[in-house]
Write a protein that holds these residues in place. Sequence first.
Motif, PDB file in Angstrom:
ATOM      1  N   ARG A  52     -24.318 -83.601   5.167  1.00 26.07           N
ATOM      2  CA  ARG A  52     -24.303 -83.010   3.835  1.00 26.07           C
ATOM      3  C   ARG A  52     -24.584 -81.504   3.910  1.00 26.07           C
ATOM      4  O   ARG A  52     -23.896 -80.704   3.265  1.00 26.07           O
ATOM      5  CB  ARG A  52     -25.338 -83.691   2.951  1.00 26.07           C
ATOM      6  CG  ARG A  52     -25.226 -83.294   1.507  1.00 26.07           C
ATOM      7  CD  ARG A  52     -26.154 -84.072   0.624  1.00 26.07           C
ATOM      8  NE  ARG A  52     -26.455 -85.393   1.187  1.00 26.07           N
ATOM      9  CZ  ARG A  52     -27.427 -86.181   0.786  1.00 26.07           C
ATOM     10  NH1 ARG A  52     -28.197 -85.810  -0.202  1.00 26.07           N
ATOM     11  NH2 ARG A  52     -27.643 -87.340   1.337  1.00 26.07           N
ATOM     12  N   GLN A  53     -25.559 -81.101   4.713  1.00 26.43           N
ATOM     13  CA  GLN A  53     -25.860 -79.681   4.873  1.00 26.43           C
ATOM     14  C   GLN A  53     -24.678 -78.933   5.495  1.00 26.43           C
ATOM     15  O   GLN A  53     -24.353 -77.826   5.087  1.00 26.43           O
ATOM     16  CB  GLN A  53     -27.103 -79.498   5.743  1.00 26.43           C
ATOM     17  CG  GLN A  53     -28.386 -79.884   5.053  1.00 26.43           C
ATOM     18  CD  GLN A  53     -29.580 -79.797   5.992  1.00 26.43           C
ATOM     19  OE1 GLN A  53     -29.437 -79.769   7.212  1.00 26.43           O
ATOM     20  NE2 GLN A  53     -30.781 -79.776   5.400  1.00 26.43           N
ATOM     21  N   ALA A  54     -24.040 -79.543   6.479  1.00 26.98           N
ATOM     22  CA  ALA A  54     -22.892 -78.912   7.132  1.00 26.98           C
ATOM     23  C   ALA A  54     -21.739 -78.735   6.143  1.00 26.98           C
ATOM     24  O   ALA A  54     -21.073 -77.690   6.139  1.00 26.98           O
ATOM     25  CB  ALA A  54     -22.442 -79.744   8.331  1.00 26.98           C
ATOM     26  N   LEU A  55     -21.493 -79.721   5.288  1.00 22.78           N
ATOM     27  CA  LEU A  55     -20.430 -79.616   4.298  1.00 22.78           C
ATOM     28  C   LEU A  55     -20.734 -78.546   3.249  1.00 22.78           C
ATOM     29  O   LEU A  55     -19.833 -77.816   2.817  1.00 22.78           O
ATOM     30  CB  LEU A  55     -20.197 -80.972   3.624  1.00 22.78           C
ATOM     31  CG  LEU A  55     -19.533 -82.040   4.489  1.00 22.78           C
ATOM     32  CD1 LEU A  55     -19.481 -83.364   3.738  1.00 22.78           C
ATOM     33  CD2 LEU A  55     -18.152 -81.604   4.911  1.00 22.78           C
ATOM     34  N   ILE A  56     -21.987 -78.429   2.860  1.00 25.03           N
ATOM     35  CA  ILE A  56     -22.381 -77.398   1.897  1.00 25.03           C
ATOM     36  C   ILE A  56     -22.194 -76.015   2.516  1.00 25.03           C
ATOM     37  O   ILE A  56     -21.647 -75.105   1.883  1.00 25.03           O
ATOM     38  CB  ILE A  56     -23.834 -77.620   1.424  1.00 25.03           C
ATOM     39  CG1 ILE A  56     -23.908 -78.854   0.530  1.00 25.03           C
ATOM     40  CG2 ILE A  56     -24.367 -76.392   0.692  1.00 25.03           C
ATOM     41  CD1 ILE A  56     -25.310 -79.283   0.171  1.00 25.03           C
ATOM     42  N   ILE A  57     -22.623 -75.842   3.746  1.00 25.35           N
ATOM     43  CA  ILE A  57     -22.466 -74.556   4.436  1.00 25.35           C
ATOM     44  C   ILE A  57     -20.983 -74.228   4.596  1.00 25.35           C
ATOM     45  O   ILE A  57     -20.560 -73.083   4.367  1.00 25.35           O
ATOM     46  CB  ILE A  57     -23.188 -74.572   5.797  1.00 25.35           C
ATOM     47  CG1 ILE A  57     -24.702 -74.602   5.577  1.00 25.35           C
ATOM     48  CG2 ILE A  57     -22.785 -73.379   6.652  1.00 25.35           C
ATOM     49  CD1 ILE A  57     -25.510 -74.833   6.834  1.00 25.35           C
TER      50      ILE A  57
ATOM     51  N   GLY B 230     -18.520 -75.213   2.685  1.00 24.26           N
ATOM     52  CA  GLY B 230     -18.009 -74.871   1.365  1.00 24.26           C
ATOM     53  C   GLY B 230     -18.390 -73.457   0.955  1.00 24.26           C
ATOM     54  O   GLY B 230     -17.573 -72.710   0.417  1.00 24.26           O
ATOM     55  N   VAL B 231     -19.631 -73.074   1.216  1.00 31.14           N
ATOM     56  CA  VAL B 231     -20.095 -71.720   0.892  1.00 31.14           C
ATOM     57  C   VAL B 231     -19.315 -70.687   1.707  1.00 31.14           C
ATOM     58  O   VAL B 231     -18.896 -69.651   1.181  1.00 31.14           O
ATOM     59  CB  VAL B 231     -21.613 -71.587   1.127  1.00 31.14           C
ATOM     60  CG1 VAL B 231     -22.063 -70.138   1.088  1.00 31.14           C
ATOM     61  CG2 VAL B 231     -22.375 -72.410   0.106  1.00 31.14           C
ATOM     62  N   LEU B 232     -19.100 -70.959   2.994  1.00 33.14           N
ATOM     63  CA  LEU B 232     -18.330 -70.045   3.833  1.00 33.14           C
ATOM     64  C   LEU B 232     -16.882 -69.926   3.356  1.00 33.14           C
ATOM     65  O   LEU B 232     -16.304 -68.832   3.376  1.00 33.14           O
ATOM     66  CB  LEU B 232     -18.376 -70.493   5.296  1.00 33.14           C
ATOM     67  CG  LEU B 232     -19.709 -70.327   6.000  1.00 33.14           C
ATOM     68  CD1 LEU B 232     -19.653 -70.925   7.402  1.00 33.14           C
ATOM     69  CD2 LEU B 232     -20.111 -68.868   6.066  1.00 33.14           C
TER      70      LEU B 232
ATOM     71  N   ALA C  77     -16.891 -67.771   0.196  1.00 33.64           N
ATOM     72  CA  ALA C  77     -17.167 -66.383   0.573  1.00 33.64           C
ATOM     73  C   ALA C  77     -15.935 -65.749   1.218  1.00 33.64           C
ATOM     74  O   ALA C  77     -15.600 -64.599   0.939  1.00 33.64           O
ATOM     75  CB  ALA C  77     -18.359 -66.313   1.524  1.00 33.64           C
ATOM     76  N   GLY C  78     -15.237 -66.492   2.054  1.00 33.12           N
ATOM     77  CA  GLY C  78     -14.016 -65.989   2.683  1.00 33.12           C
ATOM     78  C   GLY C  78     -12.936 -65.686   1.667  1.00 33.12           C
ATOM     79  O   GLY C  78     -12.248 -64.667   1.769  1.00 33.12           O
ATOM     80  N   LEU C  79     -12.777 -66.558   0.679  1.00 31.24           N
ATOM     81  CA  LEU C  79     -11.780 -66.327  -0.363  1.00 31.24           C
ATOM     82  C   LEU C  79     -12.125 -65.088  -1.197  1.00 31.24           C
ATOM     83  O   LEU C  79     -11.239 -64.303  -1.553  1.00 31.24           O
ATOM     84  CB  LEU C  79     -11.667 -67.550  -1.265  1.00 31.24           C
ATOM     85  CG  LEU C  79     -11.000 -68.784  -0.650  1.00 31.24           C
ATOM     86  CD1 LEU C  79     -11.122 -69.972  -1.599  1.00 31.24           C
ATOM     87  CD2 LEU C  79      -9.564 -68.502  -0.322  1.00 31.24           C
ATOM     88  N   LEU C  80     -13.395 -64.908  -1.527  1.00 36.97           N
ATOM     89  CA  LEU C  80     -13.820 -63.733  -2.288  1.00 36.97           C
ATOM     90  C   LEU C  80     -13.593 -62.442  -1.507  1.00 36.97           C
ATOM     91  O   LEU C  80     -13.077 -61.463  -2.046  1.00 36.97           O
ATOM     92  CB  LEU C  80     -15.288 -63.858  -2.684  1.00 36.97           C
ATOM     93  CG  LEU C  80     -15.595 -64.865  -3.787  1.00 36.97           C
ATOM     94  CD1 LEU C  80     -17.101 -65.001  -3.973  1.00 36.97           C
ATOM     95  CD2 LEU C  80     -14.940 -64.453  -5.076  1.00 36.97           C
ATOM     96  N   ILE C  81     -13.955 -62.447  -0.242  1.00 38.71           N
ATOM     97  CA  ILE C  81     -13.767 -61.256   0.591  1.00 38.71           C
ATOM     98  C   ILE C  81     -12.290 -60.943   0.739  1.00 38.71           C
ATOM     99  O   ILE C  81     -11.878 -59.783   0.645  1.00 38.71           O
ATOM    100  CB  ILE C  81     -14.454 -61.452   1.961  1.00 38.71           C
ATOM    101  CG1 ILE C  81     -15.969 -61.453   1.785  1.00 38.71           C
ATOM    102  CG2 ILE C  81     -14.018 -60.379   2.953  1.00 38.71           C
ATOM    103  CD1 ILE C  81     -16.743 -61.873   3.008  1.00 38.71           C
ATOM    104  N   SER C  82     -11.469 -61.953   0.936  1.00 41.42           N
ATOM    105  CA  SER C  82     -10.024 -61.754   1.047  1.00 41.42           C
ATOM    106  C   SER C  82      -9.452 -61.153  -0.232  1.00 41.42           C
ATOM    107  O   SER C  82      -8.628 -60.239  -0.190  1.00 41.42           O
ATOM    108  CB  SER C  82      -9.345 -63.086   1.355  1.00 41.42           C
ATOM    109  OG  SER C  82      -7.955 -62.955   1.331  1.00 41.42           O
ATOM    110  N   SER C  83      -9.883 -61.644  -1.371  1.00 39.17           N
ATOM    111  CA  SER C  83      -9.410 -61.129  -2.653  1.00 39.17           C
ATOM    112  C   SER C  83      -9.812 -59.671  -2.844  1.00 39.17           C
ATOM    113  O   SER C  83      -9.013 -58.852  -3.307  1.00 39.17           O
ATOM    114  CB  SER C  83      -9.964 -61.976  -3.794  1.00 39.17           C
ATOM    115  OG  SER C  83      -9.588 -61.448  -5.034  1.00 39.17           O
TER     116      SER C  83
END
Length: 68
Positions: free
Chosen positions: A6-11, A13-15, A18-24
């Motif tokens: 669960r922690q790995a999936l949350i991390i 998802g956050v990454l 964050a990648g989509l925001l930085i790309s935009s």
Amino acid sequence: MSKRLRQALIILGVLLVAGLLISSIIKRGVCSYYGYQTDRETKYAPFVGCMVKASGNWVLRSELRAIQ
């Protein structure tokens, strides 16, 4: 579902978000810089790309050469 999974999936998802925001942000900056270099009016349209105002209409930057 285990706690580690669960922690790995949350991390993950956050990454991803964050990648989509930085790309935009980078794409918007590149579009704005193109407008600054060419002294044209530009805007970034999500899911479409960089738009340039040519002859009173908004045209995709990639299709601008066909218009001219």
